[in-house]
Design a protein around this motif. Structure first.
Motif, PDB file in Angstrom:
ATOM      1  N   ALA A 204       0.838  -1.200   0.000  1.00 14.32           N
ATOM      2  CA  ALA A 204       0.000   0.000   0.000  1.00 14.32           C
ATOM      3  C   ALA A 204       0.874   1.251   0.000  1.00 14.32           C
ATOM      4  CB  ALA A 204      -0.900  -0.002   1.236  1.00 14.32           C
ATOM      5  N   ASP A 205       0.331   2.360  -0.488  1.00 14.20           N
ATOM      6  CA  ASP A 205       1.015   3.649  -0.393  1.00 14.20           C
ATOM      7  C   ASP A 205       0.820   4.212   1.009  1.00 14.20           C
ATOM      8  OD1 ASP A 205       1.782   3.498  -3.034  1.00 14.20           O
ATOM      9  OD2 ASP A 205       0.169   4.788  -3.765  1.00 14.20           O
ATOM     10  N   HIS A 206       1.859   4.870   1.531  1.00 17.36           N
ATOM     11  CA  HIS A 206       1.806   5.447   2.872  1.00 17.36           C
ATOM     12  C   HIS A 206       2.453   6.815   2.882  1.00 17.36           C
ATOM     13  CE1 HIS A 206       0.403   1.784   4.795  1.00 17.36           C
ATOM     14  NE2 HIS A 206       1.378   1.098   4.227  1.00 17.36           N
ATOM     15  N   THR A 207       2.263   7.540   3.995  1.00 16.31           N
ATOM     16  CA  THR A 207       3.016   8.755   4.282  1.00 16.31           C
ATOM     17  C   THR A 207       3.527   8.656   5.708  1.00 16.31           C
ATOM     18  OG1 THR A 207       1.216  10.083   5.246  1.00 16.31           O
ATOM     19  CG2 THR A 207       1.475  10.152   2.825  1.00 16.31           C
ATOM     20  N   VAL A 208       4.508   9.481   6.014  1.00 18.78           N
ATOM     21  CA  VAL A 208       4.941   9.718   7.389  1.00 18.78           C
ATOM     22  C   VAL A 208       4.696  11.206   7.599  1.00 18.78           C
ATOM     23  CG1 VAL A 208       6.880   9.749   8.987  1.00 18.78           C
ATOM     24  CG2 VAL A 208       6.693   7.906   7.301  1.00 18.78           C
ATOM     25  N   THR A 209       3.738  11.539   8.461  1.00 12.48           N
ATOM     26  CA  THR A 209       3.284  12.917   8.610  1.00 12.48           C
ATOM     27  C   THR A 209       3.152  13.248  10.090  1.00 12.48           C
ATOM     28  OG1 THR A 209       1.984  12.591   6.587  1.00 12.48           O
ATOM     29  CG2 THR A 209       1.512  14.565   7.895  1.00 12.48           C
ATOM     30  N   ALA A 210       3.937  14.222  10.564  1.00 17.83           N
ATOM     31  CA  ALA A 210       3.858  14.605  11.974  1.00 17.83           C
ATOM     32  C   ALA A 210       2.541  15.307  12.261  1.00 17.83           C
ATOM     33  CB  ALA A 210       5.014  15.528  12.333  1.00 17.83           C
TER      34      ALA A 210
ATOM     35  N   ASP B 121      -2.889  18.835   1.929  1.00 11.77           N
ATOM     36  CA  ASP B 121      -3.200  19.383   0.601  1.00 11.77           C
ATOM     37  C   ASP B 121      -2.447  18.630  -0.495  1.00 11.77           C
ATOM     38  OD1 ASP B 121      -4.891  21.269   1.707  1.00 11.77           O
ATOM     39  OD2 ASP B 121      -3.413  22.899   1.600  1.00 11.77           O
ATOM     40  N   ALA B 122      -1.193  18.309  -0.248  1.00 14.57           N
ATOM     41  CA  ALA B 122      -0.376  17.615  -1.246  1.00 14.57           C
ATOM     42  C   ALA B 122      -0.880  16.199  -1.490  1.00 14.57           C
ATOM     43  CB  ALA B 122       1.083  17.589  -0.797  1.00 14.57           C
ATOM     44  N   TRP B 123      -1.449  15.567  -0.442  1.00 14.76           N
ATOM     45  CA  TRP B 123      -1.910  14.188  -0.610  1.00 14.76           C
ATOM     46  C   TRP B 123      -3.007  14.082  -1.661  1.00 14.76           C
ATOM     47  CZ3 TRP B 123      -0.257   9.573  -0.394  1.00 14.76           C
ATOM     48  CH2 TRP B 123      -1.151   8.514  -0.538  1.00 14.76           C
TER      49      TRP B 123
ATOM     50  N   GLY C 103       3.921  13.309  -1.176  1.00 13.94           N
ATOM     51  CA  GLY C 103       4.421  12.719   0.058  1.00 13.94           C
ATOM     52  C   GLY C 103       4.291  11.218   0.111  1.00 13.94           C
ATOM     53  N   ARG C 104       3.810  10.623  -0.957  1.00  9.86           N
ATOM     54  CA  ARG C 104       3.568   9.182  -1.030  1.00  9.86           C
ATOM     55  C   ARG C 104       4.875   8.401  -0.972  1.00  9.86           C
ATOM     56  NH1 ARG C 104       3.873   5.212  -4.917  1.00  9.86           N
ATOM     57  NH2 ARG C 104       4.731   6.658  -6.410  1.00  9.86           N
ATOM     58  N   LEU C 105       4.874   7.376  -0.139  1.00  7.50           N
ATOM     59  CA  LEU C 105       5.963   6.400  -0.119  1.00  7.50           C
ATOM     60  C   LEU C 105       5.425   5.117  -0.733  1.00  7.50           C
ATOM     61  CD1 LEU C 105       7.407   6.865   3.494  1.00  7.50           C
ATOM     62  CD2 LEU C 105       8.336   7.743   1.353  1.00  7.50           C
ATOM     63  N   GLY C 106       5.948   4.760  -1.890  1.00  5.25           N
ATOM     64  CA  GLY C 106       5.565   3.511  -2.521  1.00  5.25           C
ATOM     65  C   GLY C 106       6.296   2.347  -1.868  1.00  5.25           C
ATOM     66  N   THR C 107       6.001   1.162  -2.304  1.00  6.98           N
ATOM     67  CA  THR C 107       6.619  -0.041  -1.758  1.00  6.98           C
ATOM     68  C   THR C 107       8.142   0.056  -1.809  1.00  6.98           C
ATOM     69  OG1 THR C 107       4.708  -1.330  -2.442  1.00  6.98           O
ATOM     70  CG2 THR C 107       6.733  -2.562  -1.994  1.00  6.98           C
ATOM     71  N   ARG C 108       8.767  -0.206  -0.673  1.00  7.72           N
ATOM     72  CA  ARG C 108      10.216  -0.227  -0.456  1.00  7.72           C
ATOM     73  C   ARG C 108      10.870   1.150  -0.452  1.00  7.72           C
ATOM     74  NH1 ARG C 108       8.410  -4.183   1.267  1.00  7.72           N
ATOM     75  NH2 ARG C 108       8.543  -6.232   0.385  1.00  7.72           N
TER      76      ARG C 108
ATOM     77  N   ILE D   3      -1.347   9.629   6.245  1.00  4.92           N
ATOM     78  CA  ILE D   3      -2.546  10.340   5.783  1.00  4.92           C
ATOM     79  C   ILE D   3      -3.617   9.397   5.222  1.00  4.92           C
ATOM     80  CG2 ILE D   3      -3.440  12.005   4.095  1.00  4.92           C
ATOM     81  CD1 ILE D   3      -0.881  13.659   4.591  1.00  4.92           C
ATOM     82  N   PRO D   4      -3.295   8.506   4.260  1.00  2.00           N
ATOM     83  CA  PRO D   4      -4.396   7.699   3.723  1.00  2.00           C
ATOM     84  C   PRO D   4      -4.955   6.665   4.697  1.00  2.00           C
ATOM     85  CG  PRO D   4      -2.324   7.019   2.746  1.00  2.00           C
ATOM     86  CD  PRO D   4      -2.055   8.272   3.542  1.00  2.00           C
TER      87      PRO D   4
END
Length: 144
Positions: free
Chosen positions: A68-74, A99-101, A106-111, A129-130
């Protein structure tokens, strides 16, 4: 009749063998970052580990270890007052990261990885975020 007995035996042996594999996979999912390439992994809706302790000046590396796509967001209001804000994608505020999402910013794809160096002691809370609705949250505790 012998064919049915053979197929039943093969099926039982395959199931037994795969049972061991699924146990091994679940162990990896509990701690996907055992090497030097990351400290915190991500499964479908969790940061692993959810809580992580470091010292001032340490760099933490998050790695998307899922499909899955993820973010790291404080959480901007849940980091120390003088601390630098952090979010995958390099956004300067929680609002900018949200807003960017909309455009998958800010998306982190697999690996893929994200890293941040913590210079101020205290507790830092963050989220994906997602998957915020699924309570995909984490906490970094920074001590002197």
């Amino acid at each position: 009749m012998h064919r049915r007995a053979y197929l039943a035996a093969v099926g039982t042996a395959a199931s037994t063998g795969l049972a061991g594999c699924s146990s091994a996979l679940s162990v990896l999912e509990d701690d996907p970052c055992t090497g030097d390439d990351c400290h915190i992994g991500m499964n479908r809706t969790e940061f692993l580990p959810a809580e992580y302790e470091v010292s001032v000046g340490d760099t933490v590396i998050w790695k998307n270890t899922s499909e899955a796509d993820h973010t790291v967001t404080a959480y901007e209001a849940l980091i120390p007052d003088d601390a630098e804000y952090f979010a995958s994608g390099g956004y300067e505020s929680q609002a900018a990261a949200y807003d960017a999402w909309d455009d998958r910013g800010g998306r982190l794809g697999t690996r893929e990885t994200f890293e941040h160096t913590f210079e101020i002691p205290g507790t830092y809370e963050y989220f994906c975020i997602p998957h915020e609705g699924a309570e995909m949250t984490g906490e970094i505790v920074v001590s002197e």
